[in-house]
Design a protein around this motif. Sequence first.
Motif, PDB file in Angstrom:
ATOM      1  N   GLU A 310       0.857  -1.180   0.000  1.00  0.00           N
ATOM      2  CA  GLU A 310       0.000   0.000   0.000  1.00  0.00           C
ATOM      3  C   GLU A 310       0.895   1.233   0.000  1.00  0.00           C
ATOM      4  O   GLU A 310       1.655   1.450   0.949  1.00  0.00           O
ATOM      5  CB  GLU A 310      -0.907   0.036   1.228  1.00  0.00           C
ATOM      6  CG  GLU A 310      -1.971   1.120   1.182  1.00  0.00           C
ATOM      7  CD  GLU A 310      -2.950   0.962   0.029  1.00  0.00           C
ATOM      8  OE1 GLU A 310      -3.233   1.986  -0.647  1.00  0.00           O
ATOM      9  OE2 GLU A 310      -3.415  -0.169  -0.213  1.00  0.00           O
ATOM     10  N   PRO A 311       0.867   2.043  -1.083  1.00  0.00           N
ATOM     11  CA  PRO A 311       1.751   3.215  -1.114  1.00  0.00           C
ATOM     12  C   PRO A 311       1.470   4.147   0.055  1.00  0.00           C
ATOM     13  O   PRO A 311       0.321   4.415   0.397  1.00  0.00           O
ATOM     14  CB  PRO A 311       1.426   3.875  -2.459  1.00  0.00           C
ATOM     15  CG  PRO A 311       0.095   3.314  -2.871  1.00  0.00           C
ATOM     16  CD  PRO A 311       0.007   1.951  -2.277  1.00  0.00           C
ATOM     17  N   ALA A 312       2.548   4.637   0.663  1.00  0.00           N
ATOM     18  CA  ALA A 312       2.427   5.472   1.858  1.00  0.00           C
ATOM     19  C   ALA A 312       2.704   6.944   1.586  1.00  0.00           C
ATOM     20  O   ALA A 312       2.415   7.785   2.428  1.00  0.00           O
ATOM     21  CB  ALA A 312       3.381   4.959   2.943  1.00  0.00           C
ATOM     22  N   TYR A 313       3.258   7.246   0.413  1.00  0.00           N
ATOM     23  CA  TYR A 313       3.712   8.608   0.136  1.00  0.00           C
ATOM     24  C   TYR A 313       2.982   9.219  -1.048  1.00  0.00           C
ATOM     25  O   TYR A 313       3.121   8.761  -2.180  1.00  0.00           O
ATOM     26  CB  TYR A 313       5.218   8.620  -0.163  1.00  0.00           C
ATOM     27  CG  TYR A 313       6.087   8.380   1.050  1.00  0.00           C
ATOM     28  CD1 TYR A 313       6.704   9.435   1.718  1.00  0.00           C
ATOM     29  CD2 TYR A 313       6.285   7.090   1.526  1.00  0.00           C
ATOM     30  CE1 TYR A 313       7.502   9.214   2.831  1.00  0.00           C
ATOM     31  CE2 TYR A 313       7.074   6.849   2.639  1.00  0.00           C
ATOM     32  CZ  TYR A 313       7.679   7.917   3.286  1.00  0.00           C
ATOM     33  OH  TYR A 313       8.462   7.691   4.388  1.00  0.00           O
ATOM     34  N   GLU A 314       2.217  10.277  -0.787  1.00  0.00           N
ATOM     35  CA  GLU A 314       1.760  11.155  -1.855  1.00  0.00           C
ATOM     36  C   GLU A 314       2.972  11.960  -2.335  1.00  0.00           C
ATOM     37  O   GLU A 314       3.998  12.032  -1.645  1.00  0.00           O
ATOM     38  CB  GLU A 314       0.683  12.113  -1.346  1.00  0.00           C
ATOM     39  CG  GLU A 314      -0.577  11.444  -0.839  1.00  0.00           C
ATOM     40  CD  GLU A 314      -1.517  11.003  -1.958  1.00  0.00           C
ATOM     41  OE1 GLU A 314      -1.271  11.406  -3.123  1.00  0.00           O
ATOM     42  OE2 GLU A 314      -2.472  10.270  -1.664  1.00  0.00           O
ATOM     43  N   MET A 315       2.868  12.575  -3.501  1.00  0.00           N
ATOM     44  CA  MET A 315       4.000  13.345  -3.996  1.00  0.00           C
ATOM     45  C   MET A 315       4.418  14.435  -3.003  1.00  0.00           C
ATOM     46  O   MET A 315       5.612  14.672  -2.775  1.00  0.00           O
ATOM     47  CB  MET A 315       3.691  13.978  -5.350  1.00  0.00           C
ATOM     48  CG  MET A 315       4.886  14.730  -5.932  1.00  0.00           C
ATOM     49  SD  MET A 315       4.502  15.601  -7.443  1.00  0.00           S
ATOM     50  CE  MET A 315       4.484  14.237  -8.593  1.00  0.00           C
ATOM     51  N   GLU A 316       3.453  15.084  -2.386  1.00  0.00           N
ATOM     52  CA  GLU A 316       3.766  16.118  -1.402  1.00  0.00           C
ATOM     53  C   GLU A 316       4.613  15.550  -0.261  1.00  0.00           C
ATOM     54  O   GLU A 316       5.570  16.179   0.205  1.00  0.00           O
ATOM     55  CB  GLU A 316       2.486  16.737  -0.842  1.00  0.00           C
ATOM     56  CG  GLU A 316       1.750  17.662  -1.796  1.00  0.00           C
ATOM     57  CD  GLU A 316       0.909  16.940  -2.838  1.00  0.00           C
ATOM     58  OE1 GLU A 316       0.280  17.624  -3.676  1.00  0.00           O
ATOM     59  OE2 GLU A 316       0.859  15.680  -2.817  1.00  0.00           O
ATOM     60  N   ASP A 317       4.246  14.334   0.199  1.00  0.00           N
ATOM     61  CA  ASP A 317       4.980  13.699   1.302  1.00  0.00           C
ATOM     62  C   ASP A 317       6.387  13.306   0.868  1.00  0.00           C
ATOM     63  O   ASP A 317       7.352  13.491   1.616  1.00  0.00           O
ATOM     64  CB  ASP A 317       4.238  12.442   1.779  1.00  0.00           C
ATOM     65  CG  ASP A 317       2.796  12.706   2.150  1.00  0.00           C
ATOM     66  OD1 ASP A 317       2.546  13.727   2.810  1.00  0.00           O
ATOM     67  OD2 ASP A 317       1.928  11.904   1.776  1.00  0.00           O
ATOM     68  N   GLY A 318       6.496  12.734  -0.337  1.00  0.00           N
ATOM     69  CA  GLY A 318       7.789  12.284  -0.821  1.00  0.00           C
ATOM     70  C   GLY A 318       8.763  13.423  -1.005  1.00  0.00           C
ATOM     71  O   GLY A 318       9.933  13.341  -0.593  1.00  0.00           O
ATOM     72  N   ILE A 319       8.312  14.500  -1.633  1.00  0.00           N
ATOM     73  CA  ILE A 319       9.201  15.642  -1.854  1.00  0.00           C
ATOM     74  C   ILE A 319       9.589  16.283  -0.527  1.00  0.00           C
ATOM     75  O   ILE A 319      10.751  16.672  -0.328  1.00  0.00           O
ATOM     76  CB  ILE A 319       8.559  16.656  -2.818  1.00  0.00           C
ATOM     77  CG1 ILE A 319       8.476  16.041  -4.232  1.00  0.00           C
ATOM     78  CG2 ILE A 319       9.343  17.970  -2.845  1.00  0.00           C
ATOM     79  CD1 ILE A 319       7.816  16.922  -5.271  1.00  0.00           C
TER      80      ILE A 319
END
Length: 336
Positions: A310-319
Amino acid sequence: MRYIDDELTNKTILITGGAGFIGSNLAFYFQNNHPDAKVVVLDSFRSGETLSNGNLKSFGHFKNLIGFTGEVISGDINDKELLKDLEKNYKFDYIFHEAAISDTTALEQDLMIKTNVNAYKDLLDLAVAHNANMIYASSAATYGDAASPQRVGREAPQNVYGFSKLSMDYLSREYMAKTNISIVGLRYFNVYGPREYFKNTTASMVLQFGHQILAGKNPRLFEGSDKILRDFIFIEDIIQANIKAMQPKKSGIYNVGTGKARSFQDIVDILQRELGTALECEYIPNPFVGRYQFHTEADIEETREGLGYEPAYEMEDGIKAYISEIERLYQTEVKK
């Protein structure tokens, strides 16, 4: 974060391409979360050797492994004697195969097939001999310009790299049918995150735009970049998928993305918010129209089911998680 409960005590793990982007992140995952495992990194490391397009043949870099305390072997997966030595002198429980000619613009079809397909067969034979679970890097390049969302079984590779990865998938299915080892292929979408810097011009646009902005340059985007969408995935979710692939419900080929398409404009806007800048974007004509994917989006339902991913990172979170490393690299590598 630990993604499996097993201690992996007395287990031996081989990571090919272990000085590269994803391989080195895997090496540190095990060192930090499963220190009782024995981790062996194999990488050809970089030399001055280049492909005909001018890009380096190997992106492996020692700086990606600074702080890694496991075993490091310099070697080429095309070296059959090396693979025989590995089979004889080790007993691997898991093989993470990340080594490849990964440059999608490479023109050397012979080298691409030899390295990505033929050497992989030798590694599969090593896995069978050791009864080791195989987890390997496939690619979203297998889909070419197939319509979104991209699903396993709807491949249409447009370059020899995508073809080589699809050939690996076919070979994997053959081995799944005739052996008892677990084999999982992971089709990575657009990955970004720490330890990608030494991929040079093939590093993600998250990193490249970040360094443009830090240099005070206006971000340069293709016209219509708000409508050019990709499934961008943070490295931590790639590691999650790899670790969960150690104990899959079943062998198979799985997409690894977020299941959400985001634009290149989104990348620049998020970076500018995180960096506190307001540089004006410059829009240039896209010279790749007709040879360019305008929308990628991974169908990850089978990945959820087969791996518990289950992906845990939206782009905002990853950046946000990446931004301090982008700044560090700018100071220590770009400006030096």
